[in-house]
Design a protein around this motif. Structure first.
Motif, PDB file in Angstrom:
ATOM      1  N   SER A  35     -16.548 -39.736 -13.038  1.00 51.71           N
ATOM      2  CA  SER A  35     -17.663 -40.648 -12.774  1.00 51.71           C
ATOM      3  C   SER A  35     -18.260 -41.220 -14.052  1.00 51.71           C
ATOM      4  N   GLU A  36     -18.130 -40.489 -15.159  1.00 48.66           N
ATOM      5  CA  GLU A  36     -18.691 -40.942 -16.417  1.00 48.66           C
ATOM      6  C   GLU A  36     -17.749 -41.871 -17.173  1.00 48.66           C
ATOM      7  N   CYS A  37     -16.504 -41.936 -16.748  1.00 47.76           N
ATOM      8  CA  CYS A  37     -15.504 -42.690 -17.490  1.00 47.76           C
ATOM      9  C   CYS A  37     -14.794 -43.709 -16.618  1.00 47.76           C
ATOM     10  N   THR A  38     -15.473 -44.245 -15.606  1.00 47.98           N
ATOM     11  CA  THR A  38     -14.817 -45.169 -14.688  1.00 47.98           C
ATOM     12  C   THR A  38     -14.338 -46.429 -15.393  1.00 47.98           C
ATOM     13  N   GLN A  39     -15.059 -46.866 -16.419  1.00 46.78           N
ATOM     14  CA  GLN A  39     -14.640 -48.075 -17.110  1.00 46.78           C
ATOM     15  C   GLN A  39     -13.309 -47.867 -17.831  1.00 46.78           C
ATOM     16  N   ALA A  51     -10.627 -44.634 -26.878  1.00 48.40           N
ATOM     17  CA  ALA A  51     -11.988 -44.816 -26.379  1.00 48.40           C
ATOM     18  C   ALA A  51     -13.000 -44.495 -27.468  1.00 48.40           C
ATOM     19  N   PHE A  52     -14.237 -44.891 -27.230  1.00 44.92           N
ATOM     20  CA  PHE A  52     -15.322 -44.554 -28.144  1.00 44.92           C
ATOM     21  C   PHE A  52     -16.577 -44.306 -27.332  1.00 44.92           C
ATOM     22  N   PHE A  61     -16.447 -46.166 -23.686  1.00 43.39           N
ATOM     23  CA  PHE A  61     -15.874 -47.482 -23.455  1.00 43.39           C
ATOM     24  C   PHE A  61     -14.542 -47.585 -24.185  1.00 43.39           C
ATOM     25  N   HIS A  62     -13.718 -48.510 -23.726  1.00 43.59           N
ATOM     26  CA  HIS A  62     -12.464 -48.765 -24.415  1.00 43.59           C
ATOM     27  C   HIS A  62     -12.759 -49.389 -25.765  1.00 43.59           C
ATOM     28  N   CYS A  76     -21.695 -50.342 -27.584  1.00 49.45           N
ATOM     29  CA  CYS A  76     -21.170 -51.121 -26.474  1.00 49.45           C
ATOM     30  C   CYS A  76     -21.791 -52.514 -26.524  1.00 49.45           C
ATOM     31  N   GLN A  77     -21.232 -53.442 -25.817  1.00 49.35           N
ATOM     32  CA  GLN A  77     -21.698 -54.832 -25.852  1.00 49.35           C
ATOM     33  C   GLN A  77     -23.153 -54.940 -25.411  1.00 49.35           C
TER      34      GLN A  77
END
Length: 376
Positions: A35-39, A51-52, A61-62, A76-77
């Motif tokens: 759930s924490e890494c769905t992206q 990832a970072f 995020f990737h 992140c953006q």
């Protein structure tokens, strides 16, 4: 999950054990729940993903979505856009907390740029006024520093002064001797005629209603700079003697509005002292010769009265002319009596009227009558 005894496993945050070499969820080597890494994983575990973790929100995020913050931190953006700004002035990305919105330029800038381009009162060491283009093409230029104190809001008053006189003509600067209520109005180098025209705008406005300069217990002064390169060493030496000669002390103090003090120290000098004093750092001397490009008259008490202000300018202009190479002795050149006799034949109206009130020069009416009689 069952694993061979010799196979290294890691306990994931979802409570399951998995082989270490099966997947590395994030660059810190720790496992996360799906759930924490769905992206990153789109609902499933994947192998060798790059990832970072965002240094602000902590989400993963990737690496293709990473942005570098002001301190080369991975963001992140979303956090990048929310917590940083781009300063156009210095071409840097800075933290939002280290920036200020500049009303004058209608954008955010870093605090460093704000301090020298957006504040109406800039640092004492700021030299921008020296670089503003002059209107005159004359080689001899003059610069004015007028110290004032505010009884209202000094930033608002500085803004009002700049609106009247123009941001390419003056700079308003901090001055430690004036405290939190004061600032100095510093002009660009220009001709006396330009300065008279520009300050006439100020004297005809209501800007001075919250400002004072004369009644400040001696804190405020008025300084006038003169281009050094057009002056001869002898000319500078004569002016040095004139300002500091004990026999001229009462005359100079009367014109200046104050006696010798810590900010305008007078000490008897010889004409030949000019060359030596030019090499010394005596910035608070009544006639400061330590500047490479200008000499500075520091004798005047601050004033917001137009006739007194123009009188000060005329004295500097007149003394420069009087001490220029001419057919008069050095003794005559440094005498206030010789100066007054010479002044009666020149057009310095505010200075002349001021000296007339003390009897240093003949009354103007008598002079006009005398001229009419001569013409007849």
């Amino acid at each position: 999950m069952n694993n061979d005894e010799d196979e290294e496993v890691v306990l994931c945050e979802d409570g399951q054990e998995r082989p270490v070499d099966e997947c590395v969820c994030c660059t810190d080597g720790e496992w996360r729940e799906i759930s924490e890494c769905t992206q990153l994983h789109d609902g499933d575990w994947v192998e060798d993903i790059e990832a970072f973790e965002c240094n602000i929100c902590g989400d993963c995020f990737h690496t293709d979505e990473s942005c570098y913050g002001p301190d080369d931190e991975s963001l992140c953006q979303h956090c990048y856009e929310e917590h940083t700004i781009y300063c156009e002035e210095c071409d840097r990305q800075v933290w939002m907390d280290d920036s200020t919105y500049c009303d004058r330029h209608d954008r955010y800038v870093c605090d460093g740029c704000y301090s020298h381009m957006c504040r109406f009162i800039v640092n004492y060491y700021d030299k921008r006024a020296n670089n503003f283009p002059s209107e005159t093409t004359d080689r001899m230029k003059f610069g004015i520093e007028l110290e004032v104190e505010s009884s209202y809001d000094r930033d608002d008053d500085a803004e009002s002064v700049m609106e009247v006189m123009g941001e390419r003509y003056i700079a308003c600067k901090e001055d430690g001797s004036l405290g939190d209520e004061g600032f100095e109005i510093v002009t660009r180098p220009d001709s006396m005629s330009v300065h008279r025209r520009q300050f006439a705008k100020l004297f005809s406005s209501d800007v001075f209603s919250h400002l004072r300069s004369w009644q400040t217990e001696g804190r405020c002064g008025m300084h006038v700079h003169v281009t050094r390169s057009v002056l001869t060493e002898l000319q500078i030496g004569k002016m040095l003697c004139f300002i500091n000669l004990p026999s001229n002390e009462r005359f100079v103090s009367y014109i200046a509005g104050r006696r010798s003090g810590s900010y305008c120290a007078r000490k008897e000098r010889k004409v030949t002292d000019a060359k030596e004093l030019s090499r010394l750092s005596q910035r608070r001397a009544a006639l400061n010769l330590s500047g490479e490009k200008t000499i500075e008259f520091r004798i005047f008490k601050g004033t917001l009265l137009d006739t007194s202000f123009y009188k000060n300018l005329e004295f500097v202009e007149a003394l420069v002319a009087y001490c220029a190479p001419a057919n008069r002795s050095i003794g005559e050149s440094v005498s206030y009596k010789g100066f007054c006799e010479w002044l009666s034949r020149n057009d310095y109206p505010n200075l002349y009227r001021f000296l007339e009130a003390r009897g240093y020069v003949p009354p103007i009416k008598r002079r006009q009558n005398h001229l009419q009689e001569v013409e007849v």
